[in-house]
Design an enzyme around this catalytic site. Structure first.
Site, mmCIF file in Angstrom:
data_model
loop_
_atom_site.group_PDB
_atom_site.id
_atom_site.type_symbol
_atom_site.label_atom_id
_atom_site.label_comp_id
_atom_site.label_asym_id
_atom_site.label_seq_id
_atom_site.Cartn_x
_atom_site.Cartn_y
_atom_site.Cartn_z
ATOM 1 N N ASP A 107 87.843 17.992 82.429
ATOM 2 C CA ASP A 107 86.768 17.402 81.630
ATOM 3 C C ASP A 107 86.129 16.232 82.378
ATOM 4 O O ASP A 107 86.833 15.333 82.847
ATOM 5 C CB ASP A 107 87.400 16.914 80.309
ATOM 6 C CG ASP A 107 86.373 16.516 79.280
ATOM 7 O OD1 ASP A 107 85.790 17.419 78.665
ATOM 8 O OD2 ASP A 107 86.159 15.294 79.096
ATOM 9 N N GLU B 150 84.148 20.481 84.993
ATOM 10 C CA GLU B 150 83.156 20.379 83.915
ATOM 11 C C GLU B 150 82.321 19.133 84.139
ATOM 12 O O GLU B 150 82.446 18.134 83.447
ATOM 13 C CB GLU B 150 83.843 20.336 82.544
ATOM 14 C CG GLU B 150 82.876 20.470 81.381
ATOM 15 C CD GLU B 150 82.652 19.193 80.572
ATOM 16 O OE1 GLU B 150 81.952 19.267 79.563
ATOM 17 O OE2 GLU B 150 83.181 18.118 80.947
#
Lengths: 654, 654
Positions: free
Chosen positions: B372, B401
């Protein structure tokens, strides 16, 4: 983790430009030019970044900073000027600017009417850290600010003060800065490496060095900077070539100056028929009085009777029958030439001896060398040799005469050659000229490869020049002298529009001066000397013509008309050249000028002053008409005279 | 001269490709893929050059040679295949091939009827030198040849013998070879790094890990390879966000899984409501039975009640009021999240601890991590962390990401991320899709950046998907699954065409599953599950769809129709995809296929087999008609069936 000495340095610096072959080779500049450095710079998150180009001259261990500015897509740009000969180094440094990050966030919070009490305390801490790095008044001022920010009555918006921001930038904390991992090099040459007009002649056709001295006033008046002489050494006698490259040489024929060496000496000797070493030095000195430099041709090959062949047989390849391998490009044989064997076991001594040839002539006052066929000698030699020589003599200029495939030509430039012959002689159509010159001037090639544009040489009488007399020569002169900041002509033949090939389809001159002594009538009425003089004068008067990177081509609606401008950075000098590429027919058409790029007002009239004819034209808008008749002139070389103001009915142009 | 250890090595090797940032970063491949290496290779003069790519697996100290061939403009090409996980290295070696040079010259001399007596002696010498390098029969054969060449009766043309040339190549003298100065690296991943279909779901909406196990047969049947779970850790309680990201959280609201850590544990703990560690391992094991891998989300940020905040306060930035700095993007505040301070003094322990989070999950069977927001952590950390982890576990896959600017996204890929999210969700028009996919697949970017195409995520409900129901989803599915060898969907919402934004203009879902538990009716009649199953099946059956670099776009005369092919290297599998990008209206037009590139005979009919509908079309020539009505289908996924032969009136297609 050892690789990350400081894992806390958060800025990334990549894709630095200019950088040739990953920094393996230097870029080139001349004194006074600038280096514009770009890099992709970014960090994790949203903090504000500051960045500088760091640069230094090789004599100076300390770096100077030049600020970089973000311009788009994580790309930053900064620049510095080079002011001394030799090597410069540059790299990039970037850091998180904690104060500016804090300031930007504070502004957003204030705009959103948020309570910033704690933020002001954070800011005060940052200022005190900066004060600890600063000294004297700056430190006091910063401490005062910090104290104020901690005060209960402080009006938060005052912390956005511009003077404070400037002061904080001066004392930014760079402890966690990132520095680009490479130090990139710039070779700084003198102006003549960038801008100059060259003239080639065979001294033997003018009576040797004394005759050359007599040519100097004329060449100076014509505006030439360099007088380049083919090899001046004794010419081999065995297998000597006769007139028109005949394998049979009649008694008394002089041979090719590129078949170097005989019983009279080799690469450090002078052909007795040209004069003595003293005569040669006299020529150098007289040339200097006329602001002309002598360029010498260095051709590393030997006639079979060159002293090296006897003294250093180990430098040549021996054939099983005991003979020395002559040059060949099968089925052609060049028995008047033996090449050095750069793979020989004694290569180190060979390299040293060849370098000493340059050193010999440098010690006698030569600073410019035109190197014959460097692409047929091992590449590593040139990097070493030119590197060693320029370390002690940064003013040296080496012109590479490598007419070969593009990549070897570019490699020689990367390895150290200051200037390079190139494909200009064979680029004739508008498309050819534009795409080739764009590749040379608007790409990375421009960082290391400086073209010297020659319309002709003793080896090259192009098909284009054979087409028609004065017009073809005028066209190629205008192109060479304005497309190229450096250009040159094989002068006597060019001035007199000599254009007879040895045979149909050949690019060799009939009765080439390479194999015989010529007597040129330079005062013949059809000489182009007046045009050449004019063109060289225009080059001197217009700094825009003294660079190559500023070249911009413009659209014309007639493919026979090529149009381009060059401007100085400050746009104080802009030259527009339009050439009718057809030597036979009149051509006319419309050209489009990018008024915005030229900083021209599309509502105002501007003046185009043709420096060749002194005619002046009033133009307005981007679309303008051109007509060129080769019977009169094949080119316009316009200086753009910008409109200053109108008073009553007088127009002033600057 | 010391720099030139052997000044006798005459070959130049430059501009080697692929080479990322001067060799600073590796290129990426998967097992079985090939690496095509190109280089500019040349030498002084006209000798014949030989060159090889040298490559080796990291476990093997010895190099293997793959031959390079000249193809144009001093450019050479060679290739090798990677067959093991981990790192490979490659470089380039080139040498003057003395025998081949001699042979080429001999041929020219023979053609010109020259006496080659001495040349044969030279050749015999070269052969004897080769014999000294060879052994056994080869050596004997070469010595025999040498003897023959020295014989008086030898017919010179026999020296051009092909077998002799091959033998000489095998024993070429490489003593003076040049080797490129860098060893370049290839990271070799398993096939799933290149080709796979991902499905994301929130386990808590399915009753935790046990509920996930129940989903496995359905996901396997639909053809998914990876089941990706958002963070499975305990969720912070202080400042917990409520439904629709409300700063006020009502009792019982579950919070965002990305607000990691509470009294129940941090990044190495499991949220008690999902199950136990044992339950999680059971899910991994059951998934494996269905050939599905579990991908875990690693988000390096903490809720304020994460144990790290108490145990390692030095890893967080403290504010002057004693509080810990929460995340913010002024004026927005994210008080439920505190970021790590990567500039802290204790950064080395922070790095080690974060790496240990991966190690913990690796030790429990996880091999795929979706990371993330990696662009908000210091870049150096990722290079070190992924490098260390992959050294011991080359099968690991890391999906970045980072929805940020292109250069930071590319940098993360260079630093080690296996795959990357990208701008696909927002590329809708034909022009946008073509230029973006070309930039990803047809440039150097393809060497290090593997896009994983997601039409939606829990954070991204694009405007395009909001436009219309099933058609918009079908379009984006067809594009993602055929443009990208790797693609993924936030599954339940995608299957059910969930497209209500939180508010007009927002890309957030209304009642986002990020902040609440959802109950999905996956057997609803409007589900796209049948289409997804079909598309995944087509991907499995057609190896052409399992790569990205083979993507070629084709011209269509209607901008609403996009057309592209992918083919295997051997052209045994070619897939043509045509998509109507307009979800509302029928569109038709003509597409142009490059028959030569597709190796299609323009005189023969070929069959286009739509794998979505099983319809078959007979086409001929490059220009072909397409019509797509979104009411029925927005895409064709054609398999090209080549015409084999006609027997009487039967047509056979393969």
């Amino acid at each position: 983790m050892s690789k990350n000495l400081s894992g806390r340095s958060r800025c990334i610096i990549e894709n630095v430009a200019p950088e040739i072959d990953g920094g393996k080779f230097p870029i080139k500049r001349t004194i006074g030019e600038k280096v514009v450095v770009e890099a992709d710079i970014f960090a994790d998150g949203h903090d504000v970044i500051s960045a500088v180009v760091k640069f230094r001259n090789e004599k100076n261990p300390g770096w100077t900073d030049a600020p970089m500015k973000f311009f788009e897509d994580d790309r930053w740009r900064g620049e510095f000027a080079v002011t001394e000969l030799g090597n410069y180094f540059y790299t990039v440094e970037a850091w998180i600017n904690r104060f500016q990050s804090w300031r930007a966030d504070l502004k957003k919070k204030l705009d959103a009417d948020q309570n910033v009490f704690v933020e002001l305390l954070v800011g005060a801490d940052i200022m005190e850290e900066a004060a600890a790095r600063a000294a004297g008044a700056d430190a006091d001022t910063l401490r005062d600010w910090a104290k104020e920010l901690r005060g209960k009555k402080f009006a938060a918006a005052r912390a956005l003060d511009k003077a404070l921001a400037g002061l904080m930038n001066r004392h930014a904390g760079r402890k966690l800065a990132s520095v680009y991992e490479k130090e990139l090099r710039v070779v700084v040459d003198r102006e003549l490496a960038r801008f100059g007009a060259w003239y080639e002649l065979f001294p033997r056709s003018f009576g040797g060095f004394h005759g050359c001295v007599k040519q100097l006033p004329r060449l100076a008046k014509m505006g030439f900077d360099v007088l380049y002489l083919p090899p001046i050494h004794p010419i081999g006698k065995s297998f000597r070539k006769g007139k028109n490259n005949s394998v049979k040489c009649k008694p008394g024929e002089p041979g090719s100056p590129w078949a170097i060496g005989s019983g009279e000496g080799g690469h450090k000797a002078i052909h007795p028929e040209l004069g003595t070493l003293k005569d040669f030095q006299h020529l150098i000195a007289k040339a200097r009085e006329h602001k002309i430099e002598i360029a010498l041709d260095i051709a590393f090959q030997c006639a079979p009777d060159h002293p090296y062949v006897r003294e250093h047989p180990q430098w040549f390849r021996k054939r099983p029958d005991g003979t020395i391998q002559y040059a060949e490009n099968p089925p052609k044989k060049y028995q008047d030439i033996v090449p050095f064997d750069f793979e020989c076991d004694d290569w180190e001594n060979l390299w040293r001896e060849l370098k000493s040839v340059f050193e010999f002539w440098i010690s006698h006052g030569i600073k410019i060398f035109r190197v014959d066929n460097p692409h047929t000698k091992t590449f590593g030699f040139w990097e070493w040799c030119i590197g060693e020589l320029k370390a002690g003599n940064p003013e040296l200029i080496f012109l590479s005469e490598a007419f070969t495939r593009p990549k070897p030509m570019y490699r020689l430039a990367k390895l150290g050659f200051t200037q390079s012959y190139n494909y200009f002689p064979w680029r004739n159509s508008k498309d050819e000229l534009e795409s080739y010159l764009i590749s040379l001037t608007q790409t990375d090639v421009a960082e290391f490869f400086r073209p010297n544009l020659w319309p002709n040489t003793p080896d090259i009488l192009t098909q284009f020049l054979q087409m028609d007399g004065p017009a073809a020569f005028s066209i190629r002169l205008a192109l060479a002298a304005t497309l190229g900041a450096s250009y040159g002509i094989y002068g006597p033949a060019f001035e007199l529009c000599e254009n007879t090939p040895r045979e149909q389809g050949s690019e060799e001159y009939l009765n080439s001066e390479k194999y015989e002594i010529k007597h040129w009538n330079l005062s013949a009425p059809h000489s182009l000397d007046a045009l050449i003089t004019r063109v060289n004068g225009i080059r001197r008067d217009n700094p825009a013509l003294q660079s190559n990177r500023n070249l911009i081509f413009h659209h014309t609606d007639n493919p026979e008309l090529i149009a381009y401008t060059k401007s100085t950075d400050d746009k104080s000098n802009t030259v527009l050249v339009v050439v009718n590429l057809n030597p036979h027919y009149k051509h006319s058409g419309w050209i489009d000028l990018p008024l915005d790029e030229l900083e021209l007002d599309r509502q105002k009239t501007f003046q185009m002053h043709d420096l060749l004819t002194d005619a002046r034209y009033l133009w307005r808008g981007s679309h303008n008409y051109i007509e060129l008749n080769p019977a009169f002139s094949s080119a316009h070389i316009f200086r753009l005279r910008r409109h200053v103001r109108t008073e009553h009915d007088f127009d002033y142009f600057m």
